[in-house]
Each structure stands twice: as C-alpha cells, then as structure tokens.
Design an enzyme around this catalytic site. Structure first.
Site, PDB file in Angstrom:
ATOM      1  N   SER A  82       0.814  -1.218   0.000  1.00  0.00           N
ATOM      2  CA  SER A  82       0.000   0.000   0.000  1.00  0.00           C
ATOM      3  C   SER A  82       0.846   1.265   0.000  1.00  0.00           C
ATOM      4  O   SER A  82       0.430   2.298  -0.534  1.00  0.00           O
ATOM      5  CB  SER A  82      -0.941   0.010   1.210  1.00  0.00           C
ATOM      6  OG  SER A  82      -0.214  -0.126   2.422  1.00  0.00           O
ATOM      7  N   ASP A 247      -5.766   7.666   8.727  1.00  0.00           N
ATOM      8  CA  ASP A 247      -5.950   6.372   9.382  1.00  0.00           C
ATOM      9  C   ASP A 247      -4.863   6.065  10.414  1.00  0.00           C
ATOM     10  O   ASP A 247      -4.847   4.992  11.004  1.00  0.00           O
ATOM     11  CB  ASP A 247      -6.017   5.241   8.346  1.00  0.00           C
ATOM     12  CG  ASP A 247      -4.737   5.094   7.523  1.00  0.00           C
ATOM     13  OD1 ASP A 247      -3.751   5.805   7.824  1.00  0.00           O
ATOM     14  OD2 ASP A 247      -4.729   4.267   6.603  1.00  0.00           O
ATOM     15  N   HIS A 250      -1.053   4.834   7.334  1.00  0.00           N
ATOM     16  CA  HIS A 250      -0.400   5.183   6.074  1.00  0.00           C
ATOM     17  C   HIS A 250       0.084   6.631   6.121  1.00  0.00           C
ATOM     18  O   HIS A 250      -0.484   7.457   6.824  1.00  0.00           O
ATOM     19  CB  HIS A 250      -1.371   4.988   4.899  1.00  0.00           C
ATOM     20  CG  HIS A 250      -1.728   3.557   4.673  1.00  0.00           C
ATOM     21  ND1 HIS A 250      -2.897   2.997   5.125  1.00  0.00           N
ATOM     22  CD2 HIS A 250      -1.049   2.557   4.055  1.00  0.00           C
ATOM     23  CE1 HIS A 250      -2.942   1.713   4.796  1.00  0.00           C
ATOM     24  NE2 HIS A 250      -1.827   1.426   4.150  1.00  0.00           N
TER      25      HIS A 250
END
Length: 338
Positions: A82, A247, A250
């Site tokens: 990610s 979040d 990240h």
C-alpha cells in the site's frame, strides 16, 4: 555497536536461510510472540485502516522535455504494498510514484513513463505476480523499478527467510531482464502512534531486522536499497499529525514526500544521473563495510543507501544529499507507447 553487530549476524542468518531455501528463523520466544499477538489485537481496534482505492498515477511525466530531445522516455516501474501504491492520499500527484517520476524527469531532462503494479495489503509472496505483470505489460522493460515491501510481512508474521527469498528472487528477475532495482526496505513499524509497549519495541525490532536482511538479499542480487526509517521513523514520531494520514497508519502527502526525497538520489544514481561520485565520504559517515554490517547500520538510519562495492562481499554505505522534489504534474496515460 554491539546491537548493530548482533543485528548484522541475525540478518546474515536470515539471508542465508533465504538463499538456501530454509524456513523461518524465529526472532522472538514463545512468550514474546504471545504478547505480540495480544497487543496486535488491541492495536487493530485503535489503528485505522483505509479501504480507499489509491489514486492511479500511471502516465507520462515531464512530457515537455520530449520536445527538446530525440531520446526515448525513461521507464519507471513501481511494485510493492500500500505504501508503494500511495494509499492514504487522494491525489495522484501526492503518491510516491508520481513524486519520484517527476523528480526523475526533472533531473534527467527526459519524459518518464510511469507504471505502478503495487497492491495494497500485499506481502512479499505477491512479488512474483507483480514482476510477471511488470515484465509482460507490452511496453518494454523498465529502466528502473522501485519496490517498497515488508510491513505486511511483519504484521502477518511471514517467516523472515521466506520474505527475503521472495524479494531476492524479484530483484534477480528484474535485473536479469535488464532493469535497475531500488528497494525501499521495511519501514520502522515501532513509530505507529496508537501502538503501545511492548508491541512498539517488538515491532521496531522485527521491522529493522527484516530491513537489514532485505538489504543483504537485494545487494547480493544486484540491486540497491534505501532505508525507509524516515517513512515511519524519527520525523514521523516527532510530527505524527503532519506525516501520518487520517488512518494513523499510512503516510500523509507530507510523509510520502519525505520518503520520496530519501529515495530519489538513489533512483537517479542507478541511472548515472546523480551528481555524486560512487565512493564513500568518510566525513559524512560513509564507508565500505561487510554487507551485513552496512545493512544493519542502514536499518537504523533512514535515507541510507546500500549498494554493492567492487570489493565483494563488501558494500558501499552512502548518505546521499537530498533535493527538494518538483511538484508532480498531471499524468498523460495516453502518451505511453510500446
């Protein structure tokens, strides 16, 4: 120094097991693993998770340079998880791939065709699929690929030797195809803000140990590494509101820019574009070291590059000077040709 040497020894054992097909090497006792799993369950209730699809940044960067030269565009590929995909931001221009493509175009004064096959949530065992996809796209072999992987291997408890084996094989395949490779090693997971002790200490130890072992595997297969402790390292720990995304896991746009600035010098150096000689500057803490020692030192200091030296099995440890990244321009996917 003692801790560095200990990490170097363990990293070498992991890399050796990876090379010879060995299983996982346990870095923690049974009791510690039990504590880790308990803390992981608690942390998952606190740490957010983004289900947003990362913005697609594929396309051509620095298109204006194409009017000044007959040279073909450079090709840049991205693989990994990610972080490589740019999860946590909402504009393509904020992703690390777009930032690096723009920076590479500006320094090379050439257009850069960028393609990203990274998958959010991916572990290192997804790299064979990603490499196959990257090399069979029909647009030619990339000149250079960046791989960012490892965080999910730690959180999902993939045996480190298995993790390093998949990464080493990916680097080997890309290098055999004629592609330069830069690997951003496993970030320091001990800086994720809602994660408390003892998980914070365990996460830091595991992630740095994996980063060191990754470096040995990458360098011995012809790639270069950049330590991404800066990605989730001291700067993130000091400025979590600015450098972490919504979040709390990240990176934010500022965080990705910090990481991209650390990777850009090495990315350019692989193509002979960075204005620094490929030799150590002792005054900057650089040197020629046994590869496992260089790997262990790099894992503790973000932005540190490790590459093979002519004195195998030794490696060059570099702290390259950084430059401010240019603003990533809009992409033009239709301009990419085979």
């Amino acid at each position: 120094m003692a801790m560095t040497l200990s990490r170097a020894r363990v990293a070498r054992r992991i890399a050796t097991a990876a090379a010879f097909g060995g299983g996982g090497i346990g870095l923690l006792g049974v009791a510690a693993v039990g504590v880790l799993l308990t803390e992981v369950r608690l942390a998952r209730r606190t740490v957010g998770g983004s289900s947003d699809i990362p913005p697609c940044a594929d396309g051509r960067y620095g298109a204006a340079f194409g009017h000044r030269t007959d040279r073909p565009p450079l090709r840049l590929g991205f693989l990994g998880d990610s972080t490589a995909a740019g999860q946590g931001v909402h504009r393509a221009s904020q992703t690390p791939g777009a930032l690096l493509a723009s920076g590479l175009a500006a320094i090379a004064e050439l257009p850069v065709d960028f393609r990203n096959v990274a998958l959010p949530g991916a572990q290192s065992d997804d790299l064979p699929r990603q490499v196959e996809l990257m090399l069979s796209e029909g647009t030619g072999t990339p000149d250079v690929c960046v791989i960012m992987i490892g965080a999910n291997d730690v959180t999902h408890r993939m045996p480190p030797a298995q993790s390093v084996r998949h990464l080493s094989e990916a680097v080997r395949r890309l290098r055999t195809a004629g592609c330069e490779v830069v690997v951003g090693t496993c970030p320091d997971l001990g800086t994720i803000e809602p994660v408390y002790q003892p998980l914070r200490w365990v996460a830091r130890r595991l992630s740095r140990q994996l980063a060191a072992a990754q470096t040995i595997g990458v360098v011995e297969n012809g790639g270069r590494t950049v330590s991404l402790s800066d990605l989730l390292g001291p700067e993130f720990e000091a400025h979590p509101r600015e450098l972490f995304g919504p979040d709390n896991y990240h990176p934010s746009a500022e965080g990705y820019a910090t990481a991209a600035m650390a990777v850009l010098p090495t990315l350019c150096a692989t193509l002979g574009l960075w204005p620094e000689e490929e030799r150590p500057e002792p005054s900057r803490g650089e040197g020629i070291l046994p590869v496992e020692q260089a790997a262990a030192e790099a894992a503790s200091e973000g932005g540190t590059e490790v590459t093979a030296s002519r004195r195998a099995p030794w490696a060059l440890l570099k702290h390259r000077r950084r430059r401010q990244l240019p603003e990533a321009e809009p992409t033009d996917p239709s301009s990419i040709t085979g």
